[in-house]
Design an enzyme around this catalytic site. Sequence first.
Site, PDB file in Angstrom:
ATOM      1  CE  LYS A 114      44.298  49.423  29.948  1.00  0.00           C
ATOM      2  NZ  LYS A 114      42.836  49.554  29.937  1.00  0.00           N
ATOM      3  CE  LYS A 197      45.195  43.750  32.206  1.00  0.00           C
ATOM      4  NZ  LYS A 197      43.795  43.428  32.082  1.00  0.00           N
ATOM      5  CE  LYS A 200      37.220  43.267  27.859  1.00  0.00           C
ATOM      6  NZ  LYS A 200      37.479  44.489  28.628  1.00  0.00           N
TER       7      LYS A 200
HETATM    8  P1  ATP Z   1      41.313  46.564  28.789  1.00  0.00           P
HETATM    9  O1  ATP Z   1      42.605  46.098  28.175  1.00  0.00           O
HETATM   10  O2  ATP Z   1      40.430  47.288  27.851  1.00  0.00           O
HETATM   11  O3  ATP Z   1      41.500  47.248  30.121  1.00  0.00           O
HETATM   12  P2  ATP Z   1      40.807  44.131  30.160  1.00  0.00           P
HETATM   13  O4  ATP Z   1      41.108  42.893  29.409  1.00  0.00           O
HETATM   14  O5  ATP Z   1      41.766  44.600  31.187  1.00  0.00           O
HETATM   15  O6  ATP Z   1      40.511  45.240  29.079  1.00  0.00           O
HETATM   16  P3  ATP Z   1      38.570  44.988  31.745  1.00  0.00           P
HETATM   17  O7  ATP Z   1      37.255  45.232  31.092  1.00  0.00           O
HETATM   18  O8  ATP Z   1      39.433  46.149  32.073  1.00  0.00           O
HETATM   19  O9  ATP Z   1      39.367  43.968  30.811  1.00  0.00           O
HETATM   20  O10 ATP Z   1      38.359  44.141  33.057  1.00  0.00           O
HETATM   21  C1  ATP Z   1      37.219  43.321  33.318  1.00  0.00           C
HETATM   22  C2  ATP Z   1      37.553  42.357  34.440  1.00  0.00           C
HETATM   23  O11 ATP Z   1      38.455  41.362  33.941  1.00  0.00           O
HETATM   24  C3  ATP Z   1      38.266  43.015  35.622  1.00  0.00           C
HETATM   25  O12 ATP Z   1      37.719  42.490  36.813  1.00  0.00           O
HETATM   26  C4  ATP Z   1      39.699  42.596  35.475  1.00  0.00           C
HETATM   27  O13 ATP Z   1      40.358  42.491  36.712  1.00  0.00           O
HETATM   28  C5  ATP Z   1      39.542  41.234  34.833  1.00  0.00           C
HETATM   29  N1  ATP Z   1      40.729  40.893  34.039  1.00  0.00           N
HETATM   30  C6  ATP Z   1      41.192  41.566  32.958  1.00  0.00           C
HETATM   31  N2  ATP Z   1      42.294  40.991  32.462  1.00  0.00           N
HETATM   32  C7  ATP Z   1      42.538  39.903  33.271  1.00  0.00           C
HETATM   33  C8  ATP Z   1      43.533  38.886  33.274  1.00  0.00           C
HETATM   34  N3  ATP Z   1      44.489  38.855  32.359  1.00  0.00           N
HETATM   35  N4  ATP Z   1      43.467  37.921  34.224  1.00  0.00           N
HETATM   36  C9  ATP Z   1      42.487  37.942  35.162  1.00  0.00           C
HETATM   37  N5  ATP Z   1      41.516  38.876  35.212  1.00  0.00           N
HETATM   38  C10 ATP Z   1      41.528  39.843  34.288  1.00  0.00           C
HETATM   39 MG    MG Z   2      41.470  46.526  32.068  1.00  0.00          MG
END
Ligand code: ATP
Ligand code: MG
Length: 334
Positions: A114, A197, A200
């Site tokens: 990040k 991956k 968000k």
């Molecule tokens: P950010 O980019 O803001 O970190 P994020 O998409 O990684 O957002 P989080 O809120 O950090 O989402 O994570 C929430 C849950 O979703 C966590 O358990 C994380 O492991 C899962 N998760 C996030 N992205 C993925 C992905 N691409 N595939 C599977 N699980 C995911």
């Molecule tokens: Mg995350």
Amino acid sequence: MNKARALSGIQPTSGSFHLGNYLGAVRQWVALQESHDTYYCVVDLHALTAGIEPAKLAEATLASAAQLIALGIDPNKSTLFIQSHVPAHNQLGWIMECITGFGEASRMTQFKDKSAKSGSDRTVVGLFTYPMLQAADILLYQPQYVPVGEDQRQHIELTRDLAGRFNSTYKETFRIPEGYILKAGAKIFDLQEPTAKMSKSSSSTAGLIELLDSAGANTKKIKSATTDDGREVKFDEVKKPGISNLLTIHSAFSGQSISAIEADFDGKGYGDFKAAVADVVTAHLDPIRERTNELLQDKGELTRLLKIGSEKAAAVADETVRKVYDAVGLIPRG
Ligand code: ATP
Ligand code: MG
């Protein structure tokens, strides 16, 4: 007999969750409610590390809670709450920072990824200390299991190390939690960049399937997903990361095995396959989007449910902080 406890959280860094959040995490959260004592929180303090605008954060926090309920988290079965409503998270977060090595924190790959994206001048210290606040989020509730996606594996390991270190340095206080990471769907990749991956906080939303986006927009994104030059619908993460990701997504929603889907599309092209993926995905997301929008019509009721959750959560969390403060030598106010 007491049910084993599970806890997890999700960031309100965007108004909508994406497929990775659902398939990697929230789907397991829903299933665990039946057999476990479940605590789920919207981790709004973490979202501040992404430099999110105030109005957007407020909106995304409520939208996140609404999506969790629409996806099947039942506030009568689970303790559903907002992280900032329970100040114990910050209290234990500081203690965790004080037992974490600088080098240890520097090895967190999510921080490296990040911060590399935004550059060191725009990377805040909060992003660096985020895994310690996350350790606090977890350890406050003494859970046995932490259901998360594959990307969180390293943070769960750190949490376990910190819990063990605290117990041996001061006093047996924390249960050492275990990650609960499923194989199927544990990592969903970006449709445009199928080796990264789905996230968000990606700079572009072109490769994200957002749960609240329209069926038309999501269909378009799936149809323009990056694939290789071949024609065969075959699972091969190295040579065909784009097709493999779409196969994982199809299988997760349709319940069909990857090999059954491959057989169905034998001799057919990528176009037919992508259209089928779009159909299964949108058929599942349409009712979720509608239910979320309905829940967001009554913000008063949502707020009431979250207040009940945060009161239940605070009772557990405050008790842990009391024990921790005592163990490290912070004296009570009297
Ligand atoms: P950010 O980019 O803001 O970190 P994020 O998409 O990684 O957002 P989080 O809120 O950090 O989402 O994570 C929430 C849950 O979703 C966590 O358990 C994380 O492991 C899962 N998760 C996030 N992205 C993925 C992905 N691409 N595939 C599977 N699980 C995911
Ligand atoms: Mg995350």
